[in-house]
Design a protein around this motif. Structure first.
Motif: not given
Length: 271
Positions: A133-140
Motif C-alpha cells: 500500500d505505497t500510496d498510504l505509506i507515502i501519505s502517512e
C-alpha cells in the motif's frame, strides 16, 4: 512489555520479525517462532550470523547515508525494535534526523509505540501498513518526512516476503517515483546464491521449513534478481553483494559471507 498489554495476535503461528528477533538473541518471540527458527538453524546453521551481519549492515549504511547528507529515512518492514535501530544510528550522528518506520505486525506496532524515542531535535514515527500500500505509506509518512527533500528508503529483509518478482519490482518503482533526486534506496534480501561459502539449496530448504510451519512466506532470489529490484536507480559500488561485504569497516576483518545480500542505489531522476 507486559504480556497483558500484548495486542491480539496468534502466537501459535511463527512470524518473520519474531523469528529474526530470536536469531538476534531477543526476547520478544514465542514457542512457535523459536521452533521455526531452530528448524531453519538445523538446515542453515549460519542463519543467526546472517541476521547479525544484516544488522551490522544497517548501521554501516545509515552512517553512510548520513555522511551523504540524508536526514530523512523511510524504513519499511522495520521488524521488532532492538539495539541500534535506524533512528538511533542516524540521530547519534545527526540528531535532527527524521525517521518513519513501517510494519504490518501488531506486535511490532505495540513495541514501536513504547520504545522508539526520538531526540528532541529530530522525529520518529511508526505506521502500521503493508508495503504493497505505497500510496498510504507515502501519505502517512508525509506527516513526518518532507518528500520534496532527499529520503533514505530502507527495504531491509522485506521484499523477500513478496513472492512475485514483478510485484516486488513494482513496489520499489512506485516508491522511487515519489522520491526526489539525491535520495537513496537500500535493499537487503534473502539470497539463494551458491558459492564456496553459500549453499543455495540449503537456503531453499530453510525457506520451505518456515513456510511449511505456516510462517510468513519467503522468496529467496539470486543476486541478479535482487539487482533488478533497483531498476531506475544508479546502483553504487560494490553492487549487490553479501551484506557483510558491503563497504565493511576497513579497520576490521570483514564478516563471513552470508546468504543475505544487499545493495545501495542513488535516485538520479534520469535513469
Amino acid at each position: 512489555m507486559a504480556k497483558d498489554q500484548l495486542p491480539d495476535i496468534d502466537t501459535s503461528v511463527p512470524q518473520s520479525a519474531r523469528i529474526w528477533d530470536y536469531w538476534l538473541g531477543g526476547k520478544e518471540n514465542f514457542p512457535a517462532d523459536r521452533a521455526a527458527g531452530d528448524a531453519v538453524l538445523r538446515v542453515l546453521p549460519g542463519i543467526a550470523v546472517s541476521a547479525q551481519q544484516d544488522r551490522a549492515f544497517l548501521g554501516r549504511v545509515v552512517r553512510f547515508l548520513v555522511r551523504q547528507g540524508i536526514r530523512q529515512f523511510l524504513d519499511l518492514g522495520s521488524g521488532l525494535p532492538t539495539v541500534d535501530n535506524t533512528h538511533e544510528v542516524a540521530q547519534r550522528v545527526a540528531p535532527s534526523s527524521r525517521i518513519v518506520y513501517v510494519d504490518n505486525d501488531p506486535l511490532v506496532q505495540a513495541h514501536a509505540r513504547a520504545l522508539l524515542r526520538s531526540t528532541p531535535e529530530g522525529a520518529c514515527d511508526y505506521i502500521e501498513a503493508d508495503i504493497r500500500d505505497t500510496d498510504l505509506i507515502i501519505s502517512e509518512a508525509g506527516r513526518t518526512l518532507d518528500f520534496e527533500r532527499p529520503v533514505g528508503l530502507m527495504l531491509l529483509g522485506v521484499l523477500n516476503h513478496i513472492l512475485d518478482d514483478d510485484e516486488a519490482r513494482q513496489i520499489v518503482e512506485r516508491l522511487v517515483r515519489r522520491l526526489v533526486p539525491g535520495s537513496y534506496v537500500v535493499i537487503s534480501h534473502t539470497c539463494d546464491a551458491t558459492t564456496d561459502e553459500l549453499d543455495g539449496e540449503a537456503m531453499r530448504r530453510a525457506v520451505r521449513e518456515v513456510m511449511d510451519r505456516g510462517g510468513t512466506p519467503i522468496r529467496a532470489r539470486s543476486p541478479e534478481q535482487i539487482e533488478r529490484l533497483f531498476a531506475g536507480t544508479r546502483l553504487l559500488e560494490p553492487g549487490v553483494v553479501s551484506c557483510s561485504r558491503w563497504r565493511p569497516d576497513p579497520s576490521r576483518e570483514p564478516g563471513p559471507e552470508v546468504p543475505h545480500f544487499s545493495g545501495v542505489a542513488l535516485v538520479t531522476g534520469d535513469e
